[in-house]
Design an enzyme around this catalytic site. Structure first.
Site, short mmCIF file in Angstrom:
data_model
loop_
_atom_site.label_atom_id
_atom_site.label_comp_id
_atom_site.label_asym_id
_atom_site.label_seq_id
_atom_site.Cartn_x
_atom_site.Cartn_y
_atom_site.Cartn_z
N ASP A 1 -20.78 2.18 5.32
CA ASP A 1 -20.08 1.29 4.35
C ASP A 1 -20.07 1.64 2.97
OD1 ASP A 1 -21.48 -0.30 2.99
OD2 ASP A 1 -23.44 0.55 1.75
N ASP B 1 -20.46 0.84 -0.65
CA ASP B 1 -22.19 0.84 -1.96
C ASP B 1 -23.25 1.82 -1.49
OD1 ASP B 1 -20.08 -0.38 -3.48
OD2 ASP B 1 -20.10 -2.27 -2.44
C1 G6P Z 1 -21.73 -4.47 -1.26
C2 G6P Z 1 -22.70 -4.07 -2.01
C3 G6P Z 1 -23.26 -5.57 -2.58
C4 G6P Z 1 -22.63 -6.39 -3.22
C5 G6P Z 1 -21.02 -6.70 -1.85
C6 G6P Z 1 -19.92 -7.83 -2.42
O1 G6P Z 1 -21.86 -5.07 -0.27
O2 G6P Z 1 -23.49 -4.14 -1.60
O3 G6P Z 1 -24.38 -5.39 -3.39
O4 G6P Z 1 -22.63 -7.75 -3.36
O5 G6P Z 1 -21.03 -5.45 -1.86
O6 G6P Z 1 -19.16 -7.27 -3.64
P1 G6P Z 1 -18.03 -7.87 -4.67
O7 G6P Z 1 -17.14 -6.69 -5.46
O8 G6P Z 1 -17.53 -8.39 -3.85
O9 G6P Z 1 -19.06 -8.10 -5.82
MG MG Z 2 -24.58 -0.59 0.69
#
Ligand code: G6P
Ligand code: MG
Length: 215
Positions: free
Chosen positions: A10, A12
């Site tokens: 993953d 983030d």
């Molecule tokens: C990741 C993060 C989430 C976030 C999602 C969408 O999974 O963990 O917290 O909401 O990405 O991200 P974005 O940049 O598309 O809004």
């Molecule tokens: Mg994450």
């Protein structure tokens, strides 16, 4: 020799601390709509796509929203987030991240990235690590967000590796659930009390040791 043929990371909260920037951006948005927002609430948003996260937040709002209003709020959150990541560079890689990627590569394993973020490529480029991954699966390639296993199964398929031979690495409850539903072993990043479904939990990639883990 490793028991795995591929490791799927993953982004983030695992490779870089953008999980905190998502938190700050959602908090700003939620509070402007009169929804209380704290770190405990944020935990359930980790790994959930943008609109899914917004729906969870607005469930606590004092009013209802039209689809157009929701889209405007999702866009606003993304602008808050993009402001926060604008200054990112290689110095924002979490401790141990580059060493972990290098160790997986040195062991001859394939490397995938599985992030539902539509900003994943931007973040990878700011960090300067896009070419370290054999494949990247982001929101554009999948229909179902974590905890659905689709993103990890797609990554395994593109890597040409059976799910059972993959290790998934995640900081989110929904992400760990996705890895387990995909039939992979799950390495949690964070706290074992939060990531109860993970096969093993380490505090960060600075504790990553390919041969030592799951030995
Ligand atoms: C990741 C993060 C989430 C976030 C999602 C969408 O999974 O963990 O917290 O909401 O990405 O991200 P974005 O940049 O598309 O809004
Ligand atoms: Mg994450």
């Amino acid at each position: 020799m490793s028991r795995f043929k591929a490791v799927i990371f993953d982004l983030d909260g695992v490779i870089t601390d953008t999980a905190h920037y998502h938190y700050l951006a959602w908090k700003r948005l939620a509070e402007s709509e009169g929804v209380p927002f704290d770190l405990a609430f944020n935990e359930q948003l980790k790994g959930i796509d943008r609109m899914g996260s917004l729906d969870l937040i607005l469930a606590g709002a004092p009013k209802t929203y039209s689809p157009g209003q929701k889209q405007a709020l999702a866009d606003l959150k993304n602008r808050h987030y993009q402001d926060l990541i604008a200054g990112m560079s290689a110095s924002d890689l979490l401790p141990g991240a580059v060493d972990a990627l290098a160790a997986v590569r040195a062991a001859g394993l394939r490397i995938g990235l599985a992030s539902v973020s539509r900003n994943a490529f931007t973040v990878l480029d700011r960090l300067g690590i896009r070419e370290r991954f054999d494949i990247v699966v982001d929101a554009a390639l999948i229909a179902n967000s974590k905890p659905d296993p689709e993103i990890f199964l797609t990554a395994a398929r593109l890597l040409g590796v059976a799910p059972i031979d993959c290790l998934g690495v995640e900081d989110a409850v929904a992400g760990v659930a996705a890895i387990k539903s995909a039939g992979m072993l799950a390495l949690g990043i964070g706290s074992a009390e939060v990531l109860t479904e993970a096969d093993l939990v380490i505090p960060g990639l600075d504790h990553f040791e390919l041969s030592g883990l799951f030995a």
